[in-house]
Scaffold this motif. Structure first.
Motif, PDB file in Angstrom:
ATOM      1  N   ASP A 168       0.446  -1.117   0.097  1.00  0.00           N
ATOM      2  CA  ASP A 168       0.087   0.539   0.194  1.00  0.00           C
ATOM      3  C   ASP A 168       0.594   1.214   0.280  1.00  0.00           C
ATOM      4  O   ASP A 168       0.317   2.245   0.147  1.00  0.00           O
ATOM      5  N   SER A 208       0.880  -0.827  -9.914  1.00  0.00           N
ATOM      6  CA  SER A 208       0.626  -1.839  -8.981  1.00  0.00           C
ATOM      7  C   SER A 208       0.439  -2.882 -10.178  1.00  0.00           C
ATOM      8  O   SER A 208       0.293  -2.996 -11.098  1.00  0.00           O
ATOM      9  N   GLN A 255      -6.224   1.468  -6.121  1.00  0.00           N
ATOM     10  CA  GLN A 255      -5.064   0.857  -4.898  1.00  0.00           C
ATOM     11  C   GLN A 255      -4.281   2.047  -4.176  1.00  0.00           C
ATOM     12  O   GLN A 255      -3.619   1.763  -3.131  1.00  0.00           O
ATOM     13  N   SER A 256      -3.782   3.157  -5.201  1.00  0.00           N
ATOM     14  CA  SER A 256      -2.242   3.419  -5.067  1.00  0.00           C
ATOM     15  C   SER A 256      -2.899   4.784  -4.676  1.00  0.00           C
ATOM     16  O   SER A 256      -2.147   5.582  -5.272  1.00  0.00           O
ATOM     17  N   ARG A 270     -11.623   1.326 -10.356  1.00  0.00           N
ATOM     18  CA  ARG A 270     -12.394   0.631  -9.372  1.00  0.00           C
ATOM     19  C   ARG A 270     -12.779  -0.865  -9.940  1.00  0.00           C
ATOM     20  O   ARG A 270     -13.003  -0.161 -11.418  1.00  0.00           O
ATOM     21  N   GLU A 319     -12.582  -5.003  -3.808  1.00  0.00           N
ATOM     22  CA  GLU A 319     -11.709  -4.741  -4.348  1.00  0.00           C
ATOM     23  C   GLU A 319     -10.566  -5.910  -4.526  1.00  0.00           C
ATOM     24  O   GLU A 319     -11.135  -7.055  -4.078  1.00  0.00           O
ATOM     25  N   HIS A 350      -7.722  -8.166  -3.556  1.00  0.00           N
ATOM     26  CA  HIS A 350      -6.672  -8.914  -2.557  1.00  0.00           C
ATOM     27  C   HIS A 350      -6.797 -10.119  -2.802  1.00  0.00           C
ATOM     28  O   HIS A 350      -6.967 -10.908  -2.855  1.00  0.00           O
ATOM     29  N   ARG A 373      -6.189   1.174   5.248  1.00  0.00           N
ATOM     30  CA  ARG A 373      -5.325  -0.476   3.995  1.00  0.00           C
ATOM     31  C   ARG A 373      -4.401  -1.087   3.718  1.00  0.00           C
ATOM     32  O   ARG A 373      -5.273  -2.199   4.054  1.00  0.00           O
ATOM     33  N   ASN A 387      -5.950  -5.252   3.645  1.00  0.00           N
ATOM     34  CA  ASN A 387      -4.609  -6.604   3.130  1.00  0.00           C
ATOM     35  C   ASN A 387      -4.503  -7.733   3.534  1.00  0.00           C
ATOM     36  O   ASN A 387      -3.966  -8.553   3.612  1.00  0.00           O
TER      37      ASN A 387
END
Lengths: 221, 184
Positions: A69, A99, A106-107, A178, B117, B119, B154, B158
């Motif tokens: 992350d 990524s 996520q970034s 997303r 999302e 993961h 975050r 994860n």
């Protein structure tokens, strides 16, 4: 020395990050003959040379992969090193974060940190480019990566001309931002067939490690 | 409870932050908790090379041979973890980040959809919740705290766990950290 690129991938010359930098430089060279040196942050034996290159550059671009992350630990160390320099405030700085996860979302959290970092170091922030879904690009057939590399080439050409990232290309690279509902449903269906693990299972089998894939070697209870 | 403290202080000699951690360990022990504390900068720890041997060659095992193995064992077998570090340029230290990167050895490479999302799935049955203990810099502001909160939230997604708190040695006593960690 005008522009310097730093590759923050721990994989250095075998990194996906390097492939993105190569495409970026291909575009950069279309616009100017000026050479752009590339330094590998993980090459600790060249640390002094690297920090001098940072000091002398007018424009710095740091490419790195997203690790848990954030930037990888070696990139954080680099930030700690450059924070000790004073009187380099007028330098321009930009970042490219890639990524393995497909979603750009996520970034975006590290992006907020990078913007604040530039402000803290009194650098002129030119933005952060985000690209997800980069893992595996080395082994993908050319037709799958053609658009990605073309976008990075365009990004490099625009940067050479303007010393900043093209917003339009950056927005394009951030897709998917997303995962759409349809993609999530499809992923869930495919995961039941094992199709989503194809890449991992292929490598596990090649290394004769497939049967050990659920090992928990550090568990004590 | 078993507690693991990852001390990311970059100062290897005496410092206020590490003195605080030392006192915090004593407070946990007084309350009959078992504590493993690691001053990361004093250990032989490499960074994650991104080789992924832990995912597809020797599943679950890090192939870098250094002091990290003892941390992996302590982390995954703990009831609670404290990520402790003074802030350096607005974030926890590079030492703490380097070991955080290497914790991917505790995850499985397979991907699942969570929180809408993608993961990584679990390798282990349980993952410890954690707290974040920082020492603020002179210029730390609300925005920095928000960034830290967001990024460690975050991390929690994860790593299949919850971030229970972000506290500061500038504002919180050792006893308050013990209480927050053990839900007393």
């Amino acid at each position: 020395m005008q522009v310097v690129i730093f590759n923050g991938s721990p994989r250095r010359k075998i990194s996906n990050t390097k492939l993105l930098i190569n495409s970026f430089l291909l575009g950069y060279k279309k616009a100017t003959d000026t050479k752009v040196p590339v330094y590998y942050i993980a090459s600790f034996n060249k640390k002094e040379e690297m920090l001098n290159a940072y000091k002398n550059a007018k424009v710095v671009i740091i490419f790195f992969p997203l690790y848990t992350d954030m930037m990888p630990g070696i990139v954080k160390e680099f930030f700690e090193d450059i924070s000790k320099f004073k009187n380099y405030e007028r330098k321009k700085i930009g970042f490219v974060v890639q990524s393995g996860f497909p979603e750009a979302y996520q970034s975006i959290f590290v992006e907020k940190y990078l913007e604040k970092l530039a402000k803290r170091l009194k650098l002129n922030y030119v933005g952060t480019v985000i690209k997800g879904g980069v893992e595996g690009i080395k082994i993908m057939p050319a037709w799958m990566t053609k658009e990605l590399f073309a976008n990075f080439t365009d990004l490099g050409e625009y940067f050479a001309k303007n010393n900043e990232f093209d917003d339009k290309i950056n927005r394009k690279l951030r897709k998917p931002y997303r995962m759409s509902k349809i993609k999530r449903i499809l992923f869930s269906i495919f995961s039941k067939t094992g199709l989503t693990n194809f890449y991992w299972n292929g490598n596990l089998k090649r290394n004769k490690a497939y049967e050990k894939r659920y090992n928990r070697p550090y568990a004590q209870k | 409870m078993k507690i693991t403290i990852l001390n990311g202080d970059l100062e290897t000699k005496k410092s206020d932050f590490s003195d605080y951690i030392e006192e915090l360990v004593k407070q946990f022990q007084v309350n009959n908790h078992i504590v493993d504390v690691f001053h990361l900068k004093k250990m032989e720890l490499s960074y994650c090379h991104g080789c992924w041997n832990c995912w597809w060659k020797n599943p679950g095992l890090c192939s870098t041979k250094d002091d990290a193995e003892i941390i992996f064992k302590s982390y995954i077998n703990s009831d609670f973890v404290i990520f402790a570090s003074p802030l350096y340029v607005g974030f926890t230290s590079s030492s703490l980040k380097k070991i955080s990167d290497r914790l991917i050895v505790l995850l499985h490479p397979y991907i699942e959809i969570r929180n809408k999302e993608s993961h990584h799935t679990k390798r282990y049955k349980n993952y410890p919740d954690f707290g974040l203990l920082i020492k603020e810099e002179d210029d730390t502001d609300k925005e920095d705290i928000q960034i830290l909160n967001d990024i460690y939230d975050r991390f929690a997604i994860n790593f299949h766990c919850e971030k229970r708190y972000l506290k500061s040695v500038n504002l919180n006593t050792e006893k308050e950290i013990v209480n927050a960690s053990c839900n007393i």
